[in-house]
Structure formats: structure tokens, C-alpha cells
Design an enzyme around this catalytic site. Structure first.
Site, PDB file in Angstrom:
ATOM      1  N   LYS A 216       0.837  -1.209   0.000  1.00  0.00           N
ATOM      2  CA  LYS A 216       0.000   0.000   0.000  1.00  0.00           C
ATOM      3  C   LYS A 216       0.870   1.257   0.000  1.00  0.00           C
ATOM      4  O   LYS A 216       0.584   2.230  -0.703  1.00  0.00           O
ATOM      5  CB  LYS A 216      -0.954  -0.010   1.201  1.00  0.00           C
ATOM      6  CG  LYS A 216      -2.063  -1.047   1.040  1.00  0.00           C
ATOM      7  CD  LYS A 216      -2.869  -1.261   2.318  1.00  0.00           C
ATOM      8  CE  LYS A 216      -3.870  -2.401   2.117  1.00  0.00           C
ATOM      9  NZ  LYS A 216      -4.545  -2.815   3.376  1.00  0.00           N
TER      10      LYS A 216
ATOM     11  N   ASP B 208     -11.445   3.352   4.380  1.00  0.00           N
ATOM     12  CA  ASP B 208     -11.864   1.963   4.169  1.00  0.00           C
ATOM     13  C   ASP B 208     -13.381   1.860   3.996  1.00  0.00           C
ATOM     14  O   ASP B 208     -13.887   0.839   3.532  1.00  0.00           O
ATOM     15  CB  ASP B 208     -11.426   1.086   5.355  1.00  0.00           C
ATOM     16  CG  ASP B 208     -10.105   0.384   5.070  1.00  0.00           C
ATOM     17  OD1 ASP B 208      -9.815   0.114   3.885  1.00  0.00           O
ATOM     18  OD2 ASP B 208      -9.366   0.080   6.034  1.00  0.00           O
TER      19      ASP B 208
ATOM     20  N   GLN C 289      -4.333  -1.545   9.696  1.00  0.00           N
ATOM     21  CA  GLN C 289      -4.201  -2.862   9.072  1.00  0.00           C
ATOM     22  C   GLN C 289      -4.776  -3.930   9.996  1.00  0.00           C
ATOM     23  O   GLN C 289      -4.396  -4.034  11.159  1.00  0.00           O
ATOM     24  CB  GLN C 289      -2.730  -3.156   8.748  1.00  0.00           C
ATOM     25  CG  GLN C 289      -2.495  -4.471   8.022  1.00  0.00           C
ATOM     26  CD  GLN C 289      -3.142  -4.506   6.632  1.00  0.00           C
ATOM     27  OE1 GLN C 289      -3.093  -3.554   5.874  1.00  0.00           O
ATOM     28  NE2 GLN C 289      -3.783  -5.625   6.316  1.00  0.00           N
TER      29      GLN C 289
END
Ligand SMILES: NC(=O)C1=CN([C@@H]2O[C@H](COP(=O)(O)OP(=O)(O)OC[C@H]3O[C@@H](n4cnc5c(N)ncnc54)[C@H](OP(=O)(O)O)[C@@H]3O)[C@@H](O)[C@H]2O)C=CC1
Ligand SMILES: NC(=O)C1=CN([C@@H]2O[C@H](COP(=O)(O)OP(=O)(O)OC[C@H]3O[C@@H](n4cnc5c(N)ncnc54)[C@H](OP(=O)(O)O)[C@@H]3O)[C@@H](O)[C@H]2O)C=CC1
Lengths: 294, 294
Positions: free
Chosen positions: B53, B120, B97
Site C-alpha cells: 500500500k 476503508d 491494518q
């Protein structure tokens, strides 16, 4: 030939249960749940609805605190009234009767209601949590919750069934679809762009019709033995009635009942449940305020 | 025989587009979008994902600000880190994460992320707004958004089609179902309690498989000409591979592609899209911060 799901009787049973809950709460805490009701302007239908809701509150033991506001109130002033109710510890739920006058943005007003007092369950966070695993909404919107109660109290098993929901509105179709999903139905959501709605409907074990079109769902859309919950309330001209009209649902009742195993009439089906669920949500909220967490 | 939907190439195209957007933003404002990345502990897979990422951020011109925290950090201290990122004006999006160590409540940590930085898209309010008419979520969760992009960029018409979604998880099945509904598909949501999932799947014009079971969807579940988006990532033992395993989707790819008109491979289908959508969400957020409202 279908049996009727008698919403009026079921709603009355629930209101009797809620009365007992209020009495118990009162015995334990000396307090009653409070519902804040805001009505703007002089619409006859809104006044009727508000009167019905206040009367139902009274019967079960909920204190209703109502504000009748002039049709020309500004949006800011209306929001101030909502905020006062937000801050009032005696108010467990706030109901703003819709529709509001045209110069007022409904969404802005509804957004002003604190989520802890959103007994209508219209807040997006509540809608999201209905569909999500492991997240409980503070409130489930009243009409969808009423549909599920009707199924439960009629002994209909939801889990594993194919439920077809006609309509996807924020206040009925979408939340009822998510509730059915949460109860482990396989759920199909139809709307005005659905290619073959009759064929899709024919596969349903449970049909929820919430489209707002008089007698739209025909008898041969119903699989033999299916359960039909008709949310629609539509008025059609009827010269033989004193009022000149009568109310019908979204389903052709006479035809659908030939195939269905259970069906709700209109009126007297989902309609009376909405108010019972509003009372239920208000009492839930009062319990969170008044009873120590378990 | 199906054509492949090449997620890798589509993802690369999107990343090139996003790079241009970042350059434009930088030319106009002298600033870059910022992604806050929080990783707890030393899980190899998590480290790999975070590295991927961060590298992707760098390539398109997003500044990544990462916090590597010890596995034994307390929940409170972790939440403090999230809150610092909430308050940091240079951080447009926050990514924690997952999974977190067992002593930490993931929901509590995710809830600490300000909704304006929830790139997200896991916040219940964002999920609710995806399904609601007239309400726009701040962010749409990355994998579901990636599925829709794959359909759009492959020229698949969604409106009026019957989409069957296998799986109803908070991060894939539910939000992708709501997105398809918003795009005017008729949507059926299936899960582990669905009575006859093969028969239901066979009616789909578009199948989205997100159940997490290797090669679960068989070739004869796919209606000839249907489009198949396989979200699943499952590793199966494979002695012939150097690693001893290989990755497969939720669909039996070789069989399904015989009936499908278009199908995503695994790997190289949905997987690469998730990261592109994360970058896209972060840039959207930066635009809201840096550009004056239109
Ligand atoms: N019993 C009760 O207490 C209550 C009853 N109601 C009644 O329920 C009904 C629905 O209300 P509400 O959800 O607010 O209505 P909305 O008008 O907000 O939504 C109607 C839905 O039906 C869909 N629809 C409209 N026409 C068709 C068609 N020809 N074929 C397929 N789908 C169609 C629309 O699709 P699209 O999204 O594509 O436009 C939309 O999703 C009304 O009759 C209302 O009076 C409502 C609330 C409470
Ligand atoms: N490409 C990417 O970037 C991403 C890929 N994934 C992959 O997608 C897959 C799904 O992930 P996720 O949604 O998080 O998984 P979850 O485990 O959270 O959800 C799985 C869903 O599938 C349903 N399901 C499980 N078994 C069956 C069955 N036998 N028949 C029918 N339905 C079943 C479950 O039903 P129930 O609700 O009844 O339990 C549940 O709704 C995984 O393989 C995951 O690795 C996930 C995220 C991103």
C-alpha cells in the site's frame, strides 16, 4: 385460500404488552417514557396521525410532549425546537411529523435529531447497522419492524426462505430487506427498474410489497403457499363509499389471497403495526435511560 | 468461452489516472494527499500488505505516514495514535491494518477513526448511505467499489440486470449488494443459510462471489453469458508450486469460464482493484480538504 394476518389484533396485543412494560418501569423508577412530537402547519392528515400517536402513547403510559408550530416557521427555528428536545432528559424519542412545508429541508431537520432519540430509525447509521453483522442499531424503523413482527407472531419461519421485497425506499423497502437478511432469509430487492418483476415475485416464499401503487401485484405473481405482507396504502375512487374513496394495498387482495397461505389486509394489516413499533422504540429508549445497564 | 476481466491492467490504468489527479492537485495547492497507516505487531502478511500500500501511495503521489506499533500495545494507546491522526491536518485517510492482536477490540479501534478519514468505508453510516436514496456516503469500501469499477470499465450494463451476490459480509457482500442496488440492478443476496444457492445463482446476469470457499461456485451455476466477479482469495495446497500452495477464487474458474461471457481471474482480478480504490478514496478526501467546494 389464505388466512388473514390480523394486524389490528396483533398491534393491540403488543400495545397491551407495552403497557405492562411501562407499568413495570414506572414501579421501578417512578418515571415514564417520553415522546416528543413536532408538528408543523395545519395539514389535516398530519394532525390526524399525530392525534392517533398521542392517544396511543397515553394508553400505554408514555408521556407525549408535543410542539405545534406554525407553517411559516423558519428551518433554523424548527431545528432549535428539535435541539431543545435533544437536550430535554424527559424526552426519549423525537418524532417530526412529515411532510414538512416546502421551504424546509426535511433531511436537515431529521439530521438534527440525536441518534439516541431517533425512534423513527431513519438515521443512516441505524440503517447501516441493520444490515451489518455484529452491529446492533439503536432503533429499527417502525414499519419494517412491524412487518417482521407480523411474520413472527403469525408463526412464519423466515430463516432459509426466499423473501422478495418490492420497493427499496429508505423508510420501508431497504430496511425491511436488511432485516430479513439479518433473519437469514435469502433476499431479492426489486424496484421500478426490475426487468420482470412478476417472474421474480413468483419465486418468493415471502413477498413484501411496498411500492405505493394500488393493486399492482396480481394473483398469479404469488407462488401457492407464499406469505404476503402488503405495506401499501393507496386511496382509489369509490362512488359507493361515503367518503368517495377507499384504501387498498399494493396487492390485488382478492386475487392474491387465492394463492397465498397468509396475507395482510389493507387497512388493518401493516398500518396498525407502525404505531405499535413507534411506542416500542420509545420504551426501548426510556429503558436505556432509566434502567442500569445489565 | 469467457473473456477475462484483467484487474491488473485496469488497476494500473486507474493508478495512472490518479497520479494525474495528484499532480493536478499539487499544481493547484502545493500539497499532496496523506494516508495514515497503522500496523500493530510483526505479522508477515500484514507487513507485506502495508508495504504494497505504501509503495502504491508513493507511485501516485500520496504521502504515507506510517506508525509501526508493538504487538503488546494497549488498546487505549492504539486509539490515541488513531486520534492523533484524526487531528493531523495532513492525514486525509486512516488505515488500520487488520487483523489486530487478540487483546484489542477491532471495532473499538475502527470506531475511533473520524468518519471524514474512514477511507476503508467501514463506518455504519457510510454503509447505510450506500443503500439509501439521496444520501451519498463519504467513502465506499474499497473491494466493493473495485467490483463495480471492473464492471463499468468492462462495459457491463448494470441497470435492470439481475445481480446475485454470494456472501453478505460487512466488508464485501453487503456493501457490494447495496452498490448494485444503487446502480439499479435487481439484487439477490445469498449466504450460508440460502436454501438452493446453485439454483439462485443460475438466474444471475451478474454473479459476485465473496464467500471465502475455494472453487465453491461450479460451472453449471453460471447462466450462459453471465458476468462473474470472483472476490474470493483462498490458498489451496499445491505440491507442484514452489511455495507448496496456490491461490484460487470462490469460483471454479476453468468450469465457470465456459458459461460466462466475462470473468475475473484469481489472482489478478478483484485483488489489484482494492488498492487502487484505497488510493482513490484517499485522494477524494484530500480534494475535500484542499479544494474549495464547487
Ligand atoms: N403501513 C404503513 O404504516 C406505511 C405504509 N406506507 C405505504 O407503503 C407504500 C410504499 O411507501 P414508500 O416506501 O414510502 O414509497 P416510495 O415512493 O418512497 O418508494 C416506492 C418504491 O417502489 C418502487 N416502485 C414504484 N413503482 C414501481 C413499479 N411500477 N414497479 C416496481 N417498483 C416500483 C420504487 O422504485 P424506484 O426506487 O426505482 O423508484 C421505490 O423503490 C406506499 O403506499 C405508502 O403509503 C409507507 C410507510 C408506512
Ligand atoms: N480481493 C480482495 O481484495 C478481497 C478479497 N476478499 C476475499 O473474499 C472472500 C470473502 O471475504 P469476506 O466477505 O471478508 O468473508 P466472510 O467470511 O466475512 O463472509 C463470508 C460470507 O460468505 C457466506 N458463506 C460462507 N460459506 C458459505 C456457503 N457454504 N454457502 C453460501 N454462503 C457462504 C457467509 O455466510 P453467513 O453470513 O451466513 O456466515 C458470509 O456471508 C474471502 O475469500 C476473502 O479472502 C476479501 C476482502 C478483499
Amino acid at each position: 385460500m389464505a388466512n388473514l394476518i390480523d394486524g389490528k389484533t396483533i398491534s393491540q396485543t403488543i400495545q397491551d404488552e407495552l403497557k405492562a412494560v411501562c407499568e413495570d418501569l414506572n414501579a421501578k423508577t417512578g418515571k415514564a417514557p417520553g415522546l416528543g412530537v413536532v408538528i408543523v402547519g395545519e395539514r389535516k392528515d398530519s394532525q390526524t396521525y399525530v392525534r392517533m400517536k398521542k392517544r396511543a402513547c397515553e394508553k400505554v403510559g408514555i408521556t407525549s410532549i408535543s410542539k405545534e408550530l406554525p407553517a411559516d416557521i423558519t428551518q433554523d427555528d424548527l431545528i432549535k425546537v428539535v435541539q431543545e428536545m435533544n437536550d430535554d432528559p424527559e424526552v426519549d424519542g423525537i418524532l417530526v411529523q412529515l411532510p414538512l412545508p416546502e421551504h424546509i429541508n426535511e433531511e436537515a431537520v431529521l439530521n438534527a435529531i440525536r441518534i439516541e432519540k431517533d425512534v423513527d430509525g431513519f438515521h443512516p447509521e441505524n440503517i447501516g447497522k441493520i444490515g451489518m453483522r455484529g452491529r446492533d442499531p439503536l432503533f429499527v424503523s417502525c414499519t419494517p419492524k412491524g412487518c417482521i413482527e407480523l411474520l413472527d407472531r403469525s408463526g412464519v419461519k423466515i430463516e432459509g426462505k426466499h423473501a422478495v421485497v418490492l420497493g427499496r425506499s429508505n423508510i420501508v423497502g431497504l430496511p425491511v430487506s436488511l432485516l430479513l437478511l439479518g433473519r437469514n432469509a435469502t433476499v431479492t430487492i426489486c424496484h421500478s427498474r426490475t426487468a420482470d418483476i412478476a417472474a421474480t415475485c413468483r419465486e418468493a416464499d415471502i413477498v413484501i410489497a411496498a411500492i405505493g401503487k394500488a393493486e399492482f401485484v396480481k394473483g398469479d405473481w404469488i407462488k401457492p403457499g407464499a406469505v404476503v405482507i402488503d405495506v401499501g396504502i393507496n386511496s382509489v375512487d369509490d362512488a359507493s363509499s361515503a367518503k368517495g374513496y377507499r384504501l387498498v394495498g399494493d396487492c390485488d387482495f382478492e386475487e392474491c389471497k387465492k394463492n397465498a397461505s397468509l396475507i395482510t389486509p389493507v387497512p388493518g394489516g401493516v398500518g396498525p403495526m407502525t404505531i405499535a413499533m413507534l411506542l416500542s422504540n420509545c420504551i426501548e429508549s426510556a429503558k436505556r435511560r432509566l434502567l442500569p445497564p445489565q
